[in-house]
Design an enzyme around this catalytic site. Structure first.
Site, short mmCIF file in Angstrom:
data_model
loop_
_atom_site.label_atom_id
_atom_site.label_comp_id
_atom_site.label_asym_id
_atom_site.label_seq_id
_atom_site.Cartn_x
_atom_site.Cartn_y
_atom_site.Cartn_z
N GLU A 261 44.61 45.52 46.31
CA GLU A 261 44.01 46.85 46.40
C GLU A 261 42.63 46.72 47.05
O GLU A 261 41.71 46.19 46.44
CB GLU A 261 43.86 47.46 45.00
CG GLU A 261 45.18 47.75 44.31
CD GLU A 261 44.97 48.33 42.93
OE1 GLU A 261 45.41 49.47 42.69
OE2 GLU A 261 44.35 47.66 42.09
N ASP B 242 44.73 42.71 41.86
CA ASP B 242 44.29 43.98 41.31
C ASP B 242 42.83 44.22 41.71
O ASP B 242 41.99 43.31 41.63
CB ASP B 242 44.42 43.93 39.79
CG ASP B 242 43.98 45.21 39.12
OD1 ASP B 242 44.66 46.24 39.32
OD2 ASP B 242 42.98 45.19 38.39
#
Length: 667
Positions: free
Chosen positions: A270, A233
């Site tokens: 990400e 993340d």
């Protein structure tokens, strides 16, 4: 003794992102005590596991689970939780604001949250265990049963990990790091306060012991729990060195020493560039442009925006390649941009898609709309280079994820008002097809294959089971569950409400099943040839090319060629893929191509009636509207050009079978 599903190469990976509660919270084929838990994945007879097994048999390789480590937001004691009355919610009108009002009453008291608020990073979340918080050993056994159940169904397991922040710092009740070494594990601003650009307490992975913690944690999950991959993340908030060292630590795991082949563990995240670390302010960070050549994947927002239309911060009604930009313009889109402007925008964004289909490689060359030949790094996306990958597996290709609206809901926003539901479904399927047949790692949000809706919710992280749960009987795709939660969505209610009220926009069970079957076919096509799963940049550069490029190209049509030299594909010498976003069928020809093309046998057997229009005669091809058509040239066929008129490729509309003009009934 656990046997892992075969995975010849990381480049064979196809990923399906799933939330643990979404999977089984309403699945009546799962025992009531196991719904929403790890053990639901250990029941091969359930509707959900049958669905995943069918995907695995067709070519899906990984299930990506949203955070499963101990989270701060959900009470692990079921007796302390409360849920809205599902039957009462189901009785309300599809465009009502009452469902969201009832769900809002329990958002912080129910069992649902995405879980991006870490508490203890190395412990399985207790609310997903049937034993709850009472027995720590039970949650470990049940977590491992989930891994085993998915592996036995033919699927590897990716964990979503969130090391970039924690839920609390300082002396907070759920603070951990600061109670070990105050101030060390967090990234501080000039005033000494903890940075919060991630919306939580930002950790400082540039500090040696934070990096060590991340590496120790990841290798623990891999070695002790047999996790097969990790999605980071907000990976751009970590340093590039952190991620390179994580990759090296995983690669060092061996079957003999650790019971794990670390080289088969997939790693991606990400690569967004923002906050206090943006543009390498705290050291070289793990962003898209910095990861080139590392083998670590990052999400390709370029292809996503071009296919769907707009970015997550834009108006949802903006159109893209699959949703009708220029080819089926909506009144909203036309009000913003006249036809010539839409055409230019479509051609620009089609190049982003071509690059994504070719692994988003910096060195890949395309011919642009002005006939200029450019490499991927010379093409611009919002002022920065569009292509950033050095290896195909660095390209995580997607058009939908847990964030933002589902693919189906985005289509509902963007499609022209008079587009029939059948056409909207074709837009949804076309978008997924582009992802599926791209070089790199295709990534799908669970339910992309079954027209999943969250009733237009743009951020369902705390919207409960009512808006998030998946129905594996396919009777209810989630559309029309009422207006989404006011927080974050209310400013769009005026657009959402008439759409939800229109009964003609809710798919039937038969339409959902047909979408599922189409997705399975496309999985089988990807699996059918190694040409869709090229491992090296050189392979992509020499085997992938595009036709229908340059100044004379037909907008809304991508023609991709995959060529074999006898070394990779034992069945096909060459493959042509047509992505036709136009509403009507097209006839396309190029005399430089050889004769002997056949519609891919999987598509030839498809139940999709539109594909009956697809065919090849010599070097001429018929492509149905809003469809993907794949043609193959068998091994041994002559590669000599067919010859004839139309040098460079010509396109003519098929007038014998125009797309039906269907209007929706008034709302």
């Amino acid at each position: 003794a656990l046997k892992k599903p075969a995975l010849a190469s990381l480049n064979d990976s196809v990923i399906y992102e799933l939330h643990i509660r979404d999977f089984s919270s309403i699945d009546a084929s799962v025992p009531a005590a196991q719904r929403g838990t790890y053990l639901a994945f250990a029941n091969p007879a359930s509707n959900g596991m049958k669905h995943l097994k069918a995907l695995a048999d067709a070519g899906l390789t990984h299930v990506h689970l949203l955070p499963a480590f101990d989270i701060a937001s959900v009470d692990e004691d079921p007796a302390q939780r409360s849920e809205p009355n599902r039957a009462a919610l189901a009785a309300l009108p599809p465009d009502s604001d009452k469902q969201q009002a009832e769900v809002a009453k329990t958002v912080d008291k129910d069992a649902f949250n995405w879980g991006y608020d870490p508490y203890h990073f190395n412990v399985p979340e207790g609310s997903y265990a049937t034993a709850g918080n009472a027995d720590g050993a039970a949650r470990i056994r049940e977590f491992r049963s989930m891994i085993q159940g998915l592996n036995q169904a033919g699927l590897r397991v990716v964990m979503d990990v969130v090391y970039n922040h924690s839920s609390q710092s300082g002396t907070g009740e759920k603070s951990v790091f600061d109670k070990i070494v105050p101030g060390y594990y967090y990234r501080l601003n000039a005033e000494g306060a903890v940075e919060r650009s991630t919306c939580c307490e930002n950790t400082a992975s540039e500090n040696a012991m934070m990096e060590k913690f991340i590496i120790d944690s990841v290798t623990l999950w891999a070695r002790e729990h047999k996790v097969d991959g990790f999605r980071f993340d907000l990976m751009g908030h970590h340093m590039l060195a952190n991620m390179v060292n994580v990759r090296a630590a995983l690669d060092a795991l061996t079957i003999e020493k650790d019971g794990v082949d670390g080289r088969k563990i997939v790693l991606y995240g990400e690569g967004w560039n923002f906050g206090e670390v943006a543009d390498n302010k705290r050291g070289k960070n793990a962003t898209q442009l910095n990861l080139t050549g590392t083998g670590i994947g990052s999400f390709n927002d370029r292809l996503r925006d071009a296919v769907r239309g707009g970015n997550p911060f834009d108006d949802r009604r903006l159109q893209g390649f699959a949703t009708g930009l220029f080819t089926s313009p909506s009144a909203y889109q036309t009000g913003l941009l006249p036809a010539d402007g839409q055409r230019a925008k479509l051609l620009e964004q089609t190049d982003w898609i071509r690059l994504g289909l070719a692994g988003n490689l910096t060195r890949f060359k395309i011919t642009r709309a002005d006939d200029a030949v450019k490499t991927g790094e010379q093409v611009l996306y919002n002022g920065q280079q569009a292509a950033y990958a050095g290896l195909p597996r660095e390209n995580i290709v997607y058009v939908s994820a847990h964030d933002n609206e589902t693919l189906f809901d985005k289509v509902q926003f963007a499609a022209p008002a008079n587009a029939a539901l059948a056409d909207r479904i074709r837009m949804n399927n076309l978008a997924s097809d582009i992802v599926m047949l791209s070089q790199g790692l295709p990534f799908f949000h669970a339910g992309d294959d079954i027209l999943r809706s969250k009733s237009m919710d743009g951020n369902s992280y705390n919207s409960g089971d009512w808006f998030n749960a998946i129905d594996w009987t396919y009777a209810d795709n989630g559309w029309g569950h009422g207006l989404p939660l006011a927080g974050g969505n209310k400013d769009r209610w005026d657009v959402v409400q008439p759409l939800l009220a229109n009964k003609a926009l809710k798919p039937s069970q038969a339409q959902v099943i047909a979408a599922r079957d189409h997705f399975l076919d496309m999985l089988r096509i990807r699996k059918s040839s190694p040409l869709f799963r090229l491992a090296t940049a050189d392979d992509v550069l020499t085997r992938v090319s595009f036709l229908n490029e340059g100044a004379k190209q037909t907008p809304g049509l991508i023609v991709m060629s995959l060529a074999d030299d006898g070394a990779l594909d034992p069945t096909y010498a060459r493959i042509l893929v047509f992505f036709n976003a136009n509403p009507g069928a097209l006839s396309w020809s190029n005399p430089q191509l050889p004769n002997g093309w056949k519609l891919h046998p999987i598509l030839a057997a498809s139940a999709d009636p539109a594909l009956k229009q697809a065919g090849a005669a010599g070097a001429s091809f018929s492509i149905p509207g809003r469809s993907t058509a794949v043609f193959v040239l068998p091994k041994g066929a002559s590669l000599a050009p067919a010859g004839g008129p139309g040098v460079g490729g010509t396109v003519t509309p098929v007038v014998a079978a125009p797309a039906p003009k269907q209007l929706l009934p008034p709302t």
